[in-house]
Design an enzyme around this catalytic site. Sequence first.
Site, PDB file in Angstrom:
ATOM      1  N   ALA A 198       3.300   1.645   2.803  1.00  0.00           N
ATOM      2  CA  ALA A 198       4.497   0.823   2.619  1.00  0.00           C
ATOM      3  C   ALA A 198       5.481   1.520   1.680  1.00  0.00           C
ATOM      4  O   ALA A 198       6.699   1.466   1.879  1.00  0.00           O
ATOM      5  CB  ALA A 198       4.120  -0.548   2.071  1.00  0.00           C
TER       6      ALA A 198
ATOM      7  N   ARG B 274      13.277  -4.276   5.806  1.00  0.00           N
ATOM      8  CA  ARG B 274      13.750  -4.120   4.432  1.00  0.00           C
ATOM      9  C   ARG B 274      15.271  -4.036   4.311  1.00  0.00           C
ATOM     10  O   ARG B 274      15.813  -3.818   3.259  1.00  0.00           O
ATOM     11  CB  ARG B 274      13.081  -2.916   3.774  1.00  0.00           C
ATOM     12  CG  ARG B 274      12.703  -3.278   2.362  1.00  0.00           C
ATOM     13  CD  ARG B 274      11.976  -2.251   1.610  1.00  0.00           C
ATOM     14  NE  ARG B 274      12.154  -2.525   0.196  1.00  0.00           N
ATOM     15  CZ  ARG B 274      12.812  -1.734  -0.636  1.00  0.00           C
ATOM     16  NH1 ARG B 274      13.339  -0.620  -0.211  1.00  0.00           N
ATOM     17  NH2 ARG B 274      12.937  -2.070  -1.893  1.00  0.00           N
TER      18      ARG B 274
ATOM     19  N   CYS C  61       0.817  -1.212   0.000  1.00  0.00           N
ATOM     20  CA  CYS C  61       0.000   0.000   0.000  1.00  0.00           C
ATOM     21  C   CYS C  61       0.854   1.267   0.000  1.00  0.00           C
ATOM     22  O   CYS C  61       2.079   1.207   0.084  1.00  0.00           O
ATOM     23  CB  CYS C  61      -0.912  -0.002   1.219  1.00  0.00           C
ATOM     24  SG  CYS C  61       0.003   0.050   2.780  1.00  0.00           S
TER      25      CYS C  61
ATOM     26  N   HIS D 247       5.406   6.321  -2.818  1.00  0.00           N
ATOM     27  CA  HIS D 247       6.688   6.892  -3.265  1.00  0.00           C
ATOM     28  C   HIS D 247       6.474   8.341  -3.660  1.00  0.00           C
ATOM     29  O   HIS D 247       7.263   9.223  -3.336  1.00  0.00           O
ATOM     30  CB  HIS D 247       7.241   6.151  -4.492  1.00  0.00           C
ATOM     31  CG  HIS D 247       7.393   4.674  -4.306  1.00  0.00           C
ATOM     32  ND1 HIS D 247       7.221   3.785  -5.337  1.00  0.00           N
ATOM     33  CD2 HIS D 247       7.696   3.937  -3.226  1.00  0.00           C
ATOM     34  CE1 HIS D 247       7.412   2.553  -4.889  1.00  0.00           C
ATOM     35  NE2 HIS D 247       7.699   2.620  -3.604  1.00  0.00           N
TER      36      HIS D 247
END
Lengths: 531, 457
Positions: free
Chosen positions: A66, A97, A63, A195
């Site tokens: 994230a 990550r 999503c 992003h």
Amino acid sequence: MDAPSPIDQTTTQTAVKDIVEAYPAKVGKKRAKHIVVRDPNEPEQSIDANVRTTPGIITQRGCAFAGCKGVVIGPIGDVVHIVHGPVGCSYYSWLIRRNQFRARANGRNFVNYCFTTDLTEHDIVFGGMTKLRQAIQEAYDIFQPPAITVHATCPVGLIGDDIQGVSREMSEKLGISVVAFNCEGYKGVSQSAGHHIANNGIMKNWVGTDEGAEEVEGYTVNLMGEYNIGGDTWEIERVLEKCGIEVISKFSGDGSYDETTQAHLAKLNLVMCHRSINYVSEMMETKFGIPWIKVNFIGVNSFAKSLRKIAEVFDDPKLTERVETVIAEEMAETEAQLATYRERLTGKTVFLFVGGSRAHHYQGLFADLGMKTIVAGYEFAHRDDYEGRDILPNLKIDADSRNIEEIHVKQDPERYKRPFSDEAFAKMEENKTLKDYKGMMPDMGEGTLVVDNISHHELDVLIERFKPDLIGSGIKDKYIIEKLGIPCKQLHNYDYGGPFAGFRGAVNFAKDVDLRVNTPVWKYVKAPWLN
Amino acid sequence: MLDATPTTLVERKALRVNPAKTCQPIGAMYSALGIHGCLPHSHGSQGCCSYHRSHLTRHFREPIMAATSSFTEGTAVFGGGANLRQAFKTIYQLYDPPVIAVTTTCLSETIGDDIPTIVREARESGVIPEGKTVIHANTPSYVGCHITGWSNMTASMVKYLSETSGESRNQVNLIPGYVEPSDTRELKKMLTTWGIDAVTFPDTSDVVDTPQTGHFQMYPQGGTTVEALKTTGDSLATIALGPEASSQAAIALEAKCQVPYHILDLPIGVAATDRLVQTLMDVTGTQPTDEIVNARGRLVDVMTDMQSYLYEKRVAIAGDPDQVVPLVEMLVTCGAKPVYVITGAESKYFRDRTQAILGESVPEAVIRDNEDLFYLHQLMKQEPVDLLISNVYGKYIARAEDVPFVRYGWPILDRVGHSYFPTLGYAGSLHLLCTIINTLLERKDRDDPDESFELVL
């Protein structure tokens, strides 16, 4: 990468037909547009991307939260990142990550910490702004960070907490930058929306805000869209430094606040992950005059090609010579080490389903090892990541994209500076050196398959039909694939290997692929009495 | 490592740092996987489903299948009914699961989606085919934590599926709690050895620890079947292990089908396992087998053999209430001193029981629920401990303070074995105890000077 595909057209077409027919009719019709059998004779093949996933489909996508906190902002290691919401979202984006970070001289390093307002029912009913205000204050008092970020999760958007207002207010009160990101999970259709939101925030609040920073001589660059998974950034930097190229700032693996505020000093932006960061490079060009080039530091030949491209931009014989020397040295060392692996790996086939650039980047590295990518696709790419930037003027903005803020920057009257001469720019424009990315599809050979936003069902069918020797994917698929007897290499977080970028990374990668593909263990999957 | 953590305890009212809990839906998803042929479905943004699948996958290193309603901004405004209906259509055509277990998220809860109504309408309009089971649990992330989610979904199994036929069955219901598949397998083995028929639910053994065969099974052979779940209303009694995770279902079953229940601590350590065995004796009127009695004897034997290595050792523990309470009891039984005991959950059971266990033997112990690992770390900085026991996130504290570390609880993302070797029952407790003692011995070997480095320990 142009070698003919080991999979034949008929099998490919049948697989695609079977995939599509298994869906409810309407869904199948939609999915068909996301699957393209490559035909290099048709240069303008088009694919659907960045549209909603049909509910019920088992997808790899995440999503907006994230994408924003998890991918772009989280890796900035000396900043405190507060997740405003119930506890889960912060918990799941905590340390998963492998964005490695080294503290700078001031010793600040918060990457191992997880900060949240841990909203409870009371906060959802009465609003969470008081709690957020208090949390920012406490974070400041305890950790003394140079900046704080605030990330909204789904319910915060719904209850209407004004996180922008609170952050502005606290920024003034504390005298540090406090930046809020409205990256609620329901925004957009994938991580990609996040992003975009993250980049808008970085650009509006941080890039170029260190007004006292002095100009830096030499070949200076920013590394964009590189997240330092498993230490990739450090291997890239090692080689760039050896060439005499200085990295001013990194977005965002091993990124730091101060360096981000000085990013306007660089003469060139190097874009790794086109999808997650092209907006910032575009805006930096508009505002500060810094041109950008698309690079790929994954794979021996790709790295060499990217280094030459950088040298071409700076157009200085001294740098060109230095770059050639470094390439020769590094290549010789790397080639010697790769040889044995290549012998064991040549001819093997690969599927790649990663992110919004890696499924393209890694094809070069696999090619270096003699391996052929036969099916590839992205989890959250847009059409330009597949088809190249030439199609940008034709992209339609749909309802889901329209909800993501578009910001527009203007030329900075004082600091806008074109680092190269007009003639140099004209020449680069003619050669299409700058701002150019042809996308993944042109690099994929005849008969290969491009699948956007692959689902579990599609993966299942394709594995059964094409039986690849390796699949590069993520954690959610990894064990499904391996239960089918096919090794899976995680390319989002590298299975705790790495670095895989650059020359030394290529050797690491070759070892890692070899251990997966050629391990004796696979021979024992079937009990001997069943053979 | 964690250099920014101050030694002085700082008061915090709003900022949670390094949480020792996570949100409801992931617990509900794990519980749902314990039904045979179940596809969990997350009703919310796709990030929730992605995060939950990733985290469970990392812990179990197994495929975790689940679908999502893939909410977008429009759904958040207009409600998720259409998305759930579309999801049912897609799921039945593509994956055809016998059971779908819908979990809500903070998003679908905040907008107020009424799952039973959406499901009923979907059934009436034929979107859910005949003979297919759909259950749901309300699991907003801003209420409770992962254990509450597990508890809610387990209770939903009862509310949706348990039936009374009028004829009682000579079987017990066993609710094993939020535990590893290895633990459920161990408990089932104990009952089988004893000759007790049981419906164990949810049962994640053979679901999240499946064998490698070269075949992927979307619905592995494990899990409690819907048929077995239906019969739970006819059982002699329900034994619910771990009050936080299991009592809700036991209580629901009593209310619905009048099956009496016994809520017990998870059988970690000899005392807690003894209580389970005694309850089984009382309920069934039978005696444990020699095999069970001998397993008990072996556990006590190791406790007496090795007690010197645990005696007065200062231990810090963080974890879920159901695991931590009996673990504290086991350590105290072995002479250790759990001095800092915290859980991320809000739990009266945790506070009361831990206080009761430690009140006399370790009166100085700090016992806190609804707490985080940052707080625990500060306590450890103030006065050090000899051992830290927690889930994987404790490894940063262990490194920062150079303290021996045993990973226990959920999640463990960096080691293997936790899902294969039990820590419940006599045999499981023996395994856990050996891990703890061997960790201390490893440390002794590392730290001892040459002249004290000895072959025989």
